[in-house]
Scaffold this active site. Sequence first.
Site, mmCIF file in Angstrom:
data_model
loop_
_atom_site.group_PDB
_atom_site.id
_atom_site.type_symbol
_atom_site.label_atom_id
_atom_site.label_comp_id
_atom_site.label_asym_id
_atom_site.label_seq_id
_atom_site.Cartn_x
_atom_site.Cartn_y
_atom_site.Cartn_z
ATOM 1 N N LYS A 14 -4.373 -17.937 24.281
ATOM 2 C CA LYS A 14 -3.052 -18.555 24.461
ATOM 3 C C LYS A 14 -2.319 -17.867 25.599
ATOM 4 O O LYS A 14 -2.621 -16.722 25.996
ATOM 5 C CB LYS A 14 -2.223 -18.490 23.180
ATOM 6 C CG LYS A 14 -1.976 -17.084 22.622
ATOM 7 C CD LYS A 14 -0.809 -16.332 23.218
ATOM 8 C CE LYS A 14 -0.619 -14.956 22.591
ATOM 9 N NZ LYS A 14 0.291 -14.078 23.350
ATOM 10 N N TRP A 97 -10.102 -8.481 25.145
ATOM 11 C CA TRP A 97 -9.145 -7.928 24.190
ATOM 12 C C TRP A 97 -8.152 -7.036 24.933
ATOM 13 O O TRP A 97 -8.386 -6.632 26.053
ATOM 14 C CB TRP A 97 -9.865 -7.158 23.088
ATOM 15 C CG TRP A 97 -10.627 -5.947 23.548
ATOM 16 C CD1 TRP A 97 -11.866 -5.930 24.107
ATOM 17 C CD2 TRP A 97 -10.191 -4.585 23.494
ATOM 18 N NE1 TRP A 97 -12.235 -4.641 24.408
ATOM 19 C CE2 TRP A 97 -11.229 -3.792 24.035
ATOM 20 C CE3 TRP A 97 -9.033 -3.959 23.033
ATOM 21 C CZ2 TRP A 97 -11.139 -2.407 24.139
ATOM 22 C CZ3 TRP A 97 -8.947 -2.578 23.127
ATOM 23 C CH2 TRP A 97 -9.989 -1.821 23.665
ATOM 24 N N ALA A 99 -5.297 -7.952 26.023
ATOM 25 C CA ALA A 99 -4.848 -8.742 27.175
ATOM 26 C C ALA A 99 -3.558 -9.499 26.934
ATOM 27 O O ALA A 99 -2.959 -10.030 27.863
ATOM 28 C CB ALA A 99 -5.954 -9.732 27.580
ATOM 29 N N LEU A 101 -3.660 -12.211 25.256
ATOM 30 C CA LEU A 101 -4.158 -13.589 25.188
ATOM 31 C C LEU A 101 -4.413 -14.043 23.756
ATOM 32 O O LEU A 101 -4.750 -15.209 23.528
ATOM 33 C CB LEU A 101 -5.444 -13.722 26.009
ATOM 34 C CG LEU A 101 -5.291 -13.515 27.521
ATOM 35 C CD1 LEU A 101 -6.662 -13.397 28.185
ATOM 36 C CD2 LEU A 101 -4.500 -14.667 28.149
ATOM 37 N N GLY A 102 -4.273 -13.153 22.805
ATOM 38 C CA GLY A 102 -4.407 -13.520 21.397
ATOM 39 C C GLY A 102 -5.819 -13.809 20.941
ATOM 40 O O GLY A 102 -6.010 -14.503 19.935
ATOM 41 N N GLY A 103 -6.826 -13.269 21.633
ATOM 42 C CA GLY A 103 -8.205 -13.589 21.293
ATOM 43 C C GLY A 103 -8.592 -13.214 19.875
ATOM 44 O O GLY A 103 -9.216 -14.004 19.159
ATOM 45 N N GLY A 104 -8.214 -12.019 19.434
ATOM 46 C CA GLY A 104 -8.548 -11.591 18.087
ATOM 47 C C GLY A 104 -7.844 -12.424 17.029
ATOM 48 O O GLY A 104 -8.439 -12.766 15.994
ATOM 49 N N SER A 106 -6.860 -15.539 17.414
ATOM 50 C CA SER A 106 -7.484 -16.856 17.435
ATOM 51 C C SER A 106 -8.805 -16.858 16.681
ATOM 52 O O SER A 106 -9.119 -17.791 15.933
ATOM 53 C CB SER A 106 -7.702 -17.299 18.884
ATOM 54 O OG SER A 106 -8.211 -18.616 18.946
ATOM 55 N N ASP A 138 0.574 -13.608 15.446
ATOM 56 C CA ASP A 138 0.016 -14.692 16.254
ATOM 57 C C ASP A 138 -0.928 -15.599 15.477
ATOM 58 O O ASP A 138 -1.201 -16.728 15.904
ATOM 59 C CB ASP A 138 -0.750 -14.124 17.456
ATOM 60 C CG ASP A 138 0.156 -13.511 18.503
ATOM 61 O OD1 ASP A 138 1.390 -13.671 18.389
ATOM 62 O OD2 ASP A 138 -0.361 -12.861 19.425
#
Length: 290
Positions: A14, A97, A99, A101-104, A106, A138
Amino acid sequence: MTPASLTDLKAPAKLNLFLHVTGRRADGYHLLQSVFVPIDWCDTLHLHLRTDGQITRHDLTATLPPEDLCLKAARLLQQHSGTSLGADVHIDKQVPWGAGLGGGSSDAATVLKGLNTLWGLHWPTERLAELAVQLGADVPFFIHGRPAWVEGVGEQITPIELPQALFDTPVAVLKPPVAIPTPAIFGSENLRRDEKPAIVADFLAAPKQFGCNNLEEPAKAYSQEVVQALEWMQARFGNSRMTGSGSAVFAWVDTLSHQRQPFTPADVGVSDLTQTGPWVGRMCRLIRQA
């Protein structure tokens, strides 16, 4: 009949198109306003049903803690649903990670949604979102998976209709090597906590230029690489902003000549700094629904 496996589940990153800190609660949590939008930079998850109740993630490396958020999500759903089923979890990790960007988050949301199907629970989205609050601010956004106006400590999520122009405009995303710990940002003396509350109409009047990210100044104080990323993207595309608590920076790519070119870190002049670690860059698009 429920499936034995679910494969190729996409977990998008995101962007925060802006992020304002408007105050702080008595318990120390910060009050935020932001617009969250999923983008087409995704991890890919594969879930396989187990009947012995065990939950295992098979792609863990030295950089990922054994008790990661995906395993916590799966065990939380297992506990609250009372199911005796388990799962094998495999993740093709592409979103960096540390970042913003909310990868974890998501990934965790995708595990909840996937296991809801795999285990035949049939929980509605709102019930999954209520559970997701226990995993982080998030994660509920990714349960809904669509652009949203977000307030409070991240738990107040209102879907928002964005102008088509935003989906038509690519965004370049650049991730410096540094991974910034969120507590360092919110505990920084450089953090402004009194941004005036915004309204949706003001954002929609100029969504590419609206507001700022109040977490940028603490991140810049934490890492010179964030400063460099912002400066390089500004020089290349005429705009730049950090997403989340960093360290990734994004820029709207309005110029047609730039849209036709692939985007890599070398495009903004970072090839001579690779000794600090890997820089990651990608040209992305906003998506309406994850």
